[in-house]
Write an enzyme that holds these catalytic residues in place. Sequence first.
Site, short mmCIF file in Angstrom:
data_model
loop_
_atom_site.label_atom_id
_atom_site.label_comp_id
_atom_site.label_asym_id
_atom_site.label_seq_id
_atom_site.Cartn_x
_atom_site.Cartn_y
_atom_site.Cartn_z
N SER A 1 109.00 17.42 -8.58
CA SER A 1 109.19 18.61 -7.76
C SER A 1 110.70 18.80 -7.47
CB SER A 1 108.36 18.47 -6.47
OG SER A 1 108.30 19.68 -5.79
N ARG B 1 103.55 23.94 6.83
CA ARG B 1 102.97 22.87 6.03
C ARG B 1 101.61 23.28 5.45
NH1 ARG B 1 104.58 18.75 2.92
NH2 ARG B 1 103.19 16.95 3.01
N ASP C 1 99.51 23.39 -12.17
CA ASP C 1 100.61 23.56 -11.20
C ASP C 1 101.04 25.02 -11.20
OD1 ASP C 1 102.94 23.50 -9.70
OD2 ASP C 1 103.77 21.73 -10.69
N HIS D 1 100.15 21.30 -8.19
CA HIS D 1 101.49 20.72 -8.09
C HIS D 1 101.45 19.26 -7.61
CE1 HIS D 1 105.81 20.68 -7.68
NE2 HIS D 1 105.72 20.34 -6.42
N ASP D 2 100.49 18.96 -6.76
CA ASP D 2 100.32 17.59 -6.26
C ASP D 2 100.11 16.56 -7.37
OD1 ASP D 2 100.72 17.45 -3.58
OD2 ASP D 2 98.62 17.74 -3.01
#
Lengths: 394, 198
Positions: A172, A241, A336, A369-370
């Site tokens: 990232s 968040r 992602d 994305h994680d």
Amino acid sequence: MSHDDRYDGPDSPNSVGWVRAEDVRLADEDDPLRLKCGQELFPVDVEYETYGELNQAKDNVVLICHALSGDAHAAGWDSEADKRPWRKDRPGWWDGMIGPGKAYDTDEYFVICSNVLGSCYGTTGPSSVDPDTGEPYGLDFPVVTVEDWVRLERRLLDHLEIDDIHTVSGGSLGGAQAMEWALTYPEMVKNVHIVGASDKLSAQGLAFNAVSRYAIMSDPRFNEGDYYRGEHPADGLSVARRLAHITYLSDKAMEKKFGRMLKGEGPSYKIVPEFEVESYLDYQGSKFVSRFDANSYIYITKAMDYYDASSKGGGDIKEAFQDCPCRFLLVSFSTDWLYDSSQIRAMGKELMLAYKDVSYIDIPSDAGHDAFLIEIDKLGEVVKAHLQAGDIHG
Amino acid sequence: MDERWDHAVIYDLIPKGSKVLDLGCGDGSLLSSLVEEKGVVGYGVEKDWMKVLEAVAKGVRSLNLDIDDDLKDLPENSFDYVILERTLQEVRLPGEALKNALSIGKYAVVSYPNISYWRIAQSLVSQGRMPVNVAIPYSWHEPKTVHMISIRDFLDWTEGNRVEVEEGYCLVEGEVEEYHPKHTTTASEALFVLSKTD
């Protein structure tokens, strides 16, 4: 699944075990850090961790770069977790990648990870005390960039008397930092591993970060960033968040994990959070505010927004990386959508057209994305293959 | 490295130090020998990420791209040779793939199983079945649809698209021969070196 199954415990032969962070002052009044924004900053302290041993030739250094909300604690178990209790039940954020026998094998490499400037995990940031006022900087902290992080990290390596980097790697935003290393100090870096990151954030990514900052700054407790004496803008930060977590998961992963499930028996017909996905986001939001500083979130997302590796070549990636002799490994993940495969693929193609030593892999994953934190088995294999081939053929 | 005849032919015809793009590079074995032994600057393109991983492990620069989707915008003559070694019959758009290869490369090297090979015709006529063999390893119902390319149809295409045929080779009953029109039904596989006409 218990923690013991998910993670290598501190006594596991595959864990770097108990670790302790180091702190070092890398800029002071006599030698301030000149930032890209034009300002000079001092003092600057940096928190970092190391794993493994530096060899005699000092050519086994692996530099790991963390993401937006990450820290220097990349692997192992924090021996001072009393100070940061969220670290008690889990090892560092890339523990699956770093350790004896792992992709970044600490039997072979000396691994370094440092916390970035502007963060809140030991390196100087907006929550640090401004020597001019004796108060935390808040929004008086200068705007920092990925370029500044690399320059500061260079000082850390100078302090450790290290001139060569075997591999710089990050996921990232950390991937952006890794590529900036290749651009700023091409002669120092042998391998660059860029995972789930491309040369710049997309317009969509910029938009998400902007909304995150709006959320924080519109919290009444934000008080223009001057909140350290009172209550922190926890509501704003937790909204930021929550939003970020949506961008970290894929549509498919969310559907699979939560679907339209309710926490209770049926709809309550009241304006309360009741879908499972809502409570997941609430949980992520509230967990985050206990460990992160809202101003740091603003500064680091800003650094993420500003970063554009192609700008060093006038918008041309080929031009930008022209003088980099490094071996590049680019990795994307199929679902992602924050750093979309197509962006990373495009960067890979550009590096090929510049006849750079580049390989690019799109790892199939539902994790969005994680995935850079989750698909450790696949990612580990890819990284291992690239490192081993480099050591044989490079 | 497997003992494929087209491997050997391609290996011999690529000059030292060339810039090579291998489309459908698989595990990168061809590129690996070209890079190691002939100092080629080589890149592989491969759809299957596990294959890319194998190529990377060999030290081959390999990119996980789709030939049909990802090669349209590459600048002309970026490579000396673009290789389509037994790949053309498996892409979705073979005509586009050939045009792209000829644009990106100064030369395109193309090998494929020849559908007009007499044994295939015989199998179809006498047994009523398409043979599943080394050259065409998939049954009709399997997801990897194979385009049926015959030497004559292929050469018609090159004429129709103003493409120059520089060299041609055939596999005739296990022997490599230079292409001759008499091989259109005796060759089980064919390989041509193509270039753009100016």
